[in-house]
Scaffold this active site. Sequence first.
Site, PDB file in Angstrom:
ATOM      1  N   SER A 102     -84.636 -50.254  14.211  1.00 22.93           N
ATOM      2  CA  SER A 102     -85.110 -49.648  13.228  1.00 22.93           C
ATOM      3  C   SER A 102     -86.816 -49.780  12.936  1.00 22.93           C
ATOM      4  O   SER A 102     -87.434 -49.058  13.746  1.00 22.93           O
ATOM      5  CB  SER A 102     -84.333 -50.128  12.003  1.00 22.93           C
ATOM      6  N   ASP A 152     -76.733 -40.699  12.180  1.00 21.44           N
ATOM      7  CA  ASP A 152     -77.598 -41.695  11.444  1.00 21.44           C
ATOM      8  C   ASP A 152     -78.365 -40.950  10.236  1.00 21.44           C
ATOM      9  O   ASP A 152     -79.183 -40.313  10.657  1.00 21.44           O
ATOM     10  CB  ASP A 152     -78.538 -42.219  12.658  1.00 21.44           C
ATOM     11  N   HIS A 183     -76.543 -45.779  11.068  1.00 24.00           N
ATOM     12  CA  HIS A 183     -77.890 -46.370  11.502  1.00 24.00           C
ATOM     13  C   HIS A 183     -77.479 -47.773  12.188  1.00 24.00           C
ATOM     14  O   HIS A 183     -78.316 -48.506  12.402  1.00 24.00           O
ATOM     15  CB  HIS A 183     -78.695 -46.602  10.164  1.00 24.00           C
TER      16      HIS A 183
HETATM   17  C1  MLT Z   1     -88.840 -47.321   8.695  1.00 25.11           C
HETATM   18  O1  MLT Z   1     -89.333 -47.177   7.272  1.00 25.11           O
HETATM   19  O2  MLT Z   1     -89.527 -47.691   9.709  1.00 25.11           O
HETATM   20  C2  MLT Z   1     -87.645 -46.393   8.988  1.00 25.11           C
HETATM   21  O3  MLT Z   1     -87.180 -45.861   7.785  1.00 25.11           O
HETATM   22  C3  MLT Z   1     -86.594 -47.345   9.156  1.00 25.11           C
HETATM   23  C4  MLT Z   1     -86.349 -48.762   8.244  1.00 25.11           C
HETATM   24  O4  MLT Z   1     -85.773 -48.143   7.084  1.00 25.11           O
HETATM   25  O5  MLT Z   1     -86.711 -49.479   8.649  1.00 25.11           O
END
Ligand code: MLT
Length: 200
Positions: A102, A152, A183
């Site tokens: 992520s 996702d 996700h």
């Molecule tokens: C980010 O902000 O990098 C993406 O939205 C994934 C997350 O929530 O960490």
Amino acid sequence: MKHIFKPGTDPEKPTLLLLHGTGGTEQDLLGLGQEIDSEASVLSIRGNVTENGMPRFFKRLSEGVFDIEDLKFRTKELYEFIEDAAKEYKFDRSNVIAIGYSNGANIAGSLLFHYGDALRGAILHHPMVPVRDMELPDLTGTPVFIGAGTNDPLCTAEESEDLNRLLKDAGASVELHWENQGHQLTMSEVQAAKQWYSKL
Ligand code: MLT
């Protein structure tokens, strides 16, 4: 940067650079690294920014909307940190494979987008396109595993396809693996990444 370094048992193995998701810490992905390669050294890092107390690797303006200036600054900071860590812990700087989930996958993607020599390869679990409309370095031969979700909500299937195409256009050898658990990072995705890694 706050981090954990664990030397591996086989010095020929890569160093796994572990990058957690939003709200995670440098502890989170140690088990994942162990699962991918139990003999490799591990450099696990905590993101240097916080959002409501949650560690991240760069700032965002809202969900899915990145602060590009901060992303670039933090990408350089991480790049330089890896260089310094390689000297301090005496691992091979040219043999670092990132494993990110992520937000951690997004900064790993940003390393690939900004530097041709940052990573020997990368496992990106549920990444987004870190930056649009930029020229990527030559990534010829750089192996990249993308674990994506057909459903996702954060990293849409379309976004995963875009990332796949952008990395391939820069010369990377990308394997795009699909799951359908939103996700989440599932065990079957980890096993697919492990299989991919074993063929490097
Ligand atoms: C980010 O902000 O990098 C993406 O939205 C994934 C997350 O929530 O960490």
